[in-house]
Write an enzyme that holds these catalytic residues in place. Structure first.
Site, PDB file in Angstrom:
ATOM      1  N   HIS A   1      -5.106  12.581   8.943  1.00 41.99           N
ATOM      2  CA  HIS A   1      -6.015  12.102   7.881  1.00 41.99           C
ATOM      3  C   HIS A   1      -7.002  13.199   7.477  1.00 41.99           C
ATOM      4  O   HIS A   1      -7.203  14.198   8.194  1.00 41.99           O
ATOM      5  CB  HIS A   1      -6.796  10.894   8.408  1.00 41.99           C
ATOM      6  CG  HIS A   1      -7.560  11.195   9.669  1.00 41.99           C
ATOM      7  ND1 HIS A   1      -8.787  11.837   9.679  1.00 41.99           N
ATOM      8  CD2 HIS A   1      -7.231  11.009  10.965  1.00 41.99           C
ATOM      9  CE1 HIS A   1      -9.185  11.997  10.921  1.00 41.99           C
ATOM     10  NE2 HIS A   1      -8.265  11.535  11.722  1.00 41.99           N
TER      11      HIS A   1
ATOM     12  N   GLU B   1      -4.865   6.872  16.582  1.00 40.53           N
ATOM     13  CA  GLU B   1      -5.287   8.012  17.395  1.00 40.53           C
ATOM     14  C   GLU B   1      -5.233   7.595  18.877  1.00 40.53           C
ATOM     15  O   GLU B   1      -5.266   6.396  19.180  1.00 40.53           O
ATOM     16  CB  GLU B   1      -6.723   8.399  16.996  1.00 40.53           C
ATOM     17  CG  GLU B   1      -7.343   9.506  17.817  1.00 40.53           C
ATOM     18  CD  GLU B   1      -6.526  10.793  17.778  1.00 40.53           C
ATOM     19  OE1 GLU B   1      -7.036  11.791  17.265  1.00 40.53           O
ATOM     20  OE2 GLU B   1      -5.383  10.782  18.263  1.00 40.53           O
TER      21      GLU B   1
HETATM   22  O1  LIG Z   1     -10.463  11.086  17.834  1.00 44.66           O
HETATM   23  C1  LIG Z   1     -11.116  12.112  17.609  1.00 44.66           C
HETATM   24  O2  LIG Z   1     -12.296  12.347  17.803  1.00 44.66           O
HETATM   25  C2  LIG Z   1     -10.375  13.290  17.177  1.00 44.66           C
HETATM   26  O3  LIG Z   1      -9.288  13.082  16.405  1.00 44.66           O
HETATM   27  C3  LIG Z   1     -10.026  13.902  18.498  1.00 44.66           C
HETATM   28  O4  LIG Z   1     -10.072  15.168  18.324  1.00 44.66           O
HETATM   29  P1  LIG Z   1      -9.708  16.146  19.515  1.00 44.66           P
HETATM   30  O5  LIG Z   1      -8.663  15.450  20.362  1.00 44.66           O
HETATM   31  O6  LIG Z   1      -9.170  17.316  18.761  1.00 44.66           O
HETATM   32  O7  LIG Z   1     -10.987  16.387  20.242  1.00 44.66           O
END
Ligand SMILES: O=C(O)[C@H](O)COP(=O)(O)O
Length: 301
Positions: free
Chosen positions: A15, A118
């Site tokens: 995104h 995520e």
């Molecule tokens: O969920 C989040 O904060 C990010 O997408 C995570 O980012 P990172 O794994 O690169 O710290």
């Protein structure tokens, strides 16, 4: 980049910049929205995809996928608008989908699944990255962010996450909390889905694999698609790449995903074996991926 003929082009992207990316705060399942910059990034991504499809005589995607989080849906909405397409959005609570359902040429079918969310960042969600780095030290900080098995401490779902309607400030010192799961994931709950309170990348790969196999690749096979468009997150895109390209547990540690630069993964149409992978703007992707890796080590981007 010249596409190979007769391959499925899975057009993947993270995104656009979210409010929490901008604040250098761990986001995970917190339902952050795009910043204005994130919307511009999404529009630029659409222009890159249109150019790529035109130059390679690849039809624009008829099927799209997002997670259940707003930032991917907003990214998809902006991109389809830029491409002059309309989207019809539908939540898929499980890993079955009627792949024989016809596609409407003028409408992009967009399926939305929690399995594309995520990774759940557990108790790190809502926390500033420089603060977590200070608290855990560089080795543990990077182990949890990038190692296949790295897993943050679990979130206390009884406190941070159930965001009551009159959320009068945070009980946990968090400035941000996940939305109330009974409201946001009611369909999944009705389908008996057990949602996580913390995830390693391995956990994400395990929940991603059945959706990729039973829905994304089945849809491509059933409709003999030349392309599909998938908007995910940093760790969910890493998981998809690991599965499609069969990247090792060791090698995946070195993969960082920038916001909103389209990444094409070409698969053999018959076997879905990996053929090739390339960014549609490799220079920007390389610069932005390094910035992602360095988050926390510098102040706000
Ligand atoms: O969920 C989040 O904060 C990010 O997408 C995570 O980012 P990172 O794994 O690169 O710290």
């Amino acid at each position: 980049m010249t596409a190979s003929s007769n391959s499925l082009k899975v057009i993947l992207l993270r995104h656009g910049q979210s409010e929490l990316n901008h604040e250098n705060i761990f986001c995970g399942w917190i339902d952050a929205r795009l910043t204005e910059k994130g919307k511009v990034q999404a529009r630029n991504a659409a222009k890159l995809i249109q150019k790529y499809c035109r130059e390679n005589k690849v039809p624009l995607p008829q099927v799209g996928y997002t997670s259940r989080l707003l930032r991917t849906q907003q990214t998809m909405e902006v991109m389809l608008d830029e491409m002059g397409l309309k989207g019809s959005y539908e939540v898929v609570p499980g890993v079955e989908w009627d792949v024989e359902e016809g596609l409407d040429g003028d409408i992009v079918k967009v399926l939305q699944s929690w399995r594309l969310n995520e990774r759940h960042y557990g108790s790190w969600q809502g926390q500033r990255k420089p603060q977590i780095l200070k608290e855990y030290g560089k080795e543990q900080y990077m182990y949890i962010r990038r190692d296949y098995w790295g897993k943050p401490p679990a979130a206390d779902l009884k406190r941070e996450m159930v965001q009551e309607t009159n959320d009068a400030g945070s009980l946990t010192g968090y400035e941000f909390k996940e939305p109330n799961r009974h409201q946001k994931y009611g369909l999944e709950e009705q389908n008996g889905v057990e949602l996580p309170d913390s995830e390693s990348l391995r956990d994400v790969v395990e929940r991603m694999r059945p959706f990729l196999t039973n829905v994304v690749l089945e849809m491509a096979k059933q409709h003999n698609l030349d392309s599909c468009l998938l908007v995910g997150h940093g760790s969910s895109v890493r998981s998809i790449l690991k599965i499609l390209q069969e990247i090792s547990d060791e090698e995946i540690k070195n993969v960082d995903i920038p916001n909103a630069t389209p990444l094409v993964v070409e698969l053999n149409k018959d076997t879905f074996k990996f053929v090739n992978r390339y960014y549609l703007d490799p220079e920007t992707a390389s610069i932005d991926a390094e910035k992602v890796r360095q988050e926390g080590f510098q102040n706000n981007p």
